[in-house]
Design an enzyme around this catalytic site. Structure first.
Site, PDB file in Angstrom:
ATOM      1  CE  LYS A 125      -3.544  -2.833   0.658  1.00 39.93           C
ATOM      2  NZ  LYS A 125      -3.275  -4.261   0.863  1.00 39.93           N
ATOM      3  CE  LYS A 160      -6.136   0.692  -0.424  1.00 37.74           C
ATOM      4  NZ  LYS A 160      -6.052   0.057  -1.602  1.00 37.74           N
ATOM      5  NE  ARG A 210      -2.095  -6.357 -10.087  1.00 38.31           N
ATOM      6  CZ  ARG A 210      -2.074  -7.623  -8.887  1.00 38.31           C
ATOM      7  NH1 ARG A 210      -1.808  -8.670  -9.076  1.00 38.31           N
ATOM      8  NH2 ARG A 210      -2.766  -7.114  -7.606  1.00 38.31           N
ATOM      9  NE  ARG A 233     -14.858  -6.113  -1.137  1.00 39.72           N
ATOM     10  CZ  ARG A 233     -14.784  -7.258  -0.349  1.00 39.72           C
ATOM     11  NH1 ARG A 233     -14.069  -7.345   0.444  1.00 39.72           N
ATOM     12  NH2 ARG A 233     -15.922  -8.028  -0.100  1.00 39.72           N
ATOM     13  CG  ASP A 273      -3.491  -3.536  -7.824  1.00 44.04           C
ATOM     14  OD1 ASP A 273      -3.248  -4.530  -8.695  1.00 44.04           O
ATOM     15  OD2 ASP A 273      -3.753  -4.024  -6.594  1.00 44.04           O
ATOM     16  CG  ASN A 283      -0.359  -5.783  -5.584  1.00 41.22           C
ATOM     17  OD1 ASN A 283      -0.847  -6.192  -4.679  1.00 41.22           O
ATOM     18  ND2 ASN A 283      -0.586  -4.881  -6.505  1.00 41.22           N
TER      19      ASN A 283
END
Length: 315
Positions: A125, A160, A210, A233, A273, A283
């Site tokens: 994140k 989140k 992605r 989501r 993302d 990621n």
């Protein structure tokens, strides 16, 4: 012929049609490399030597039975080995310790993908915020009051934790939501844990894209994970539908901002993302979506990765 050693979650529990690690193993086997599976929890240090409990592994693209394991033995890490660190988050203390063992393996001559130091440095994140020019307005804080003020300023936000994956514990909230206070209290654990608030991006309805990077260069297609029904989501684990698309000009611009730093830090395989025009996560632990893109566009993303890895090995 090389020894490819994989650190992953239990292989008996994967879904091979969607598992990118499995695609890597199929490709390594196709190239004639020897596969070795690390027993979950099997990394260790013996004195100053990084070792693992490993078993010979064979894989088959067959949902009725996709792997065969031999007997476990103790293996020391060293030259001639490619180590795929593909254990899923959360990034907890045990994950941290495993990366430290793999740093010792790397120092002994093993090629570890992705670089263990980078895995320690890049929270998925927070790493996006190293490229603020690519991101929507974002606040990371332990203060529920600060996060609430941010939410009210922007009207609608996504909230989140910093250690989740697969869409777990992600909330959409903001002005008029009577649950906002309790969401923030829960995410921050009463002010003891950092949480992230990000301005809600309405373009999520068109998918959370992605984008895969190999040595900093993007694959030409991304997988848009599109929310279904009343779900906001897009994560595939949360029921999102995957739809492949060519990269847009903005997607390529974002990849060009992020890619060189990922390559510099030894992050050989990375998943960005992107929602609309904005980067939301980087990621690095176990990026997925290769199998879906391979199937939709006739690609071999694991082949591209192994081309890059093998080209960088000592001759």
């Amino acid at each position: 012929m090389l020894d490819v050693i994989v650190v992953m979650d239990p292989i008996a529990q994967i879904k091979i049609a969607k598992d990118t690690t499995f695609a890597m193993l199929l490709e390594a086997q196709r190239r004639g490399h020897r596969l070795h599976y690390v027993r979950p929890g099997g990394l260790a240090l013996e004195g100053g030597t990084a070792v693992a409990d490993t078993a010979p592994l064979q894989v088959r693209d067959d949902p009725a039975g996709w792997f065969t394991l031999g007997s476990y033995t103790r293996t020391a890490f060293g030259p001639g080995q490619i180590v795929l660190m593909r254990k899923d988050p959360p990034f907890d203390g045990e994950f941290l310790y495993d990366t430290q063992v793999l740093s010792v393996a790397q120092a002994a001559g093993a090629c570890v993908v992705n670089d263990p130091q980078g895995l320690r440095d890049y929270n998925e994140k927070l790493a996006a915020l190293l490229f603020p020019q690519c991101c929507p307005p974002t606040l990371v804080s332990r203060s529920a009051a600060a996060l609430k003020a941010f939410a009210l300023e922007h009207g609608q936000v996504v909230l989140k934790p910093l250690d989740g994956m697969g869409g777990r514990s992600i909330f959409r909230s903001g002005t008029g939501d009577a649950n906002l206070n309790v969401i923030l209290e829960t995410l921050t654990d009463g002010g003891r844990r950092l949480a992230l608030a990000q301005r809600f991006i309405p373009d999520i309805s068109a998918g959370d894209k992605r984008i895969l990077l190999i040595d900093g260069e993007p694959v030409d297609y991304c997988l848009a994970r599109i929310p279904q029904g009343d779900e906001f989501r897009g994560n595939l684990a949360a029921g999102g539908r995957g739809e492949g698309r060519p990269l847009s000009g903005r997607d390529r611009w974002i990849a060009a901002q992020v890619g060189p730093e990922m390559k510099r830090r030894g992050m050989r395989f990375v998943g960005l993302d992107v929602i609309g025009d904005y980067l939301t996560e980087v990621n690095v632990t176990s990026p997925t979506c290769a199998r879906e893109l391979d199937a939709q566009f006739g690609l071999n993303i694991a082949g591209q990765l192994f081309d890059a890895i093998e080209a960088g090995l000592p001759r």
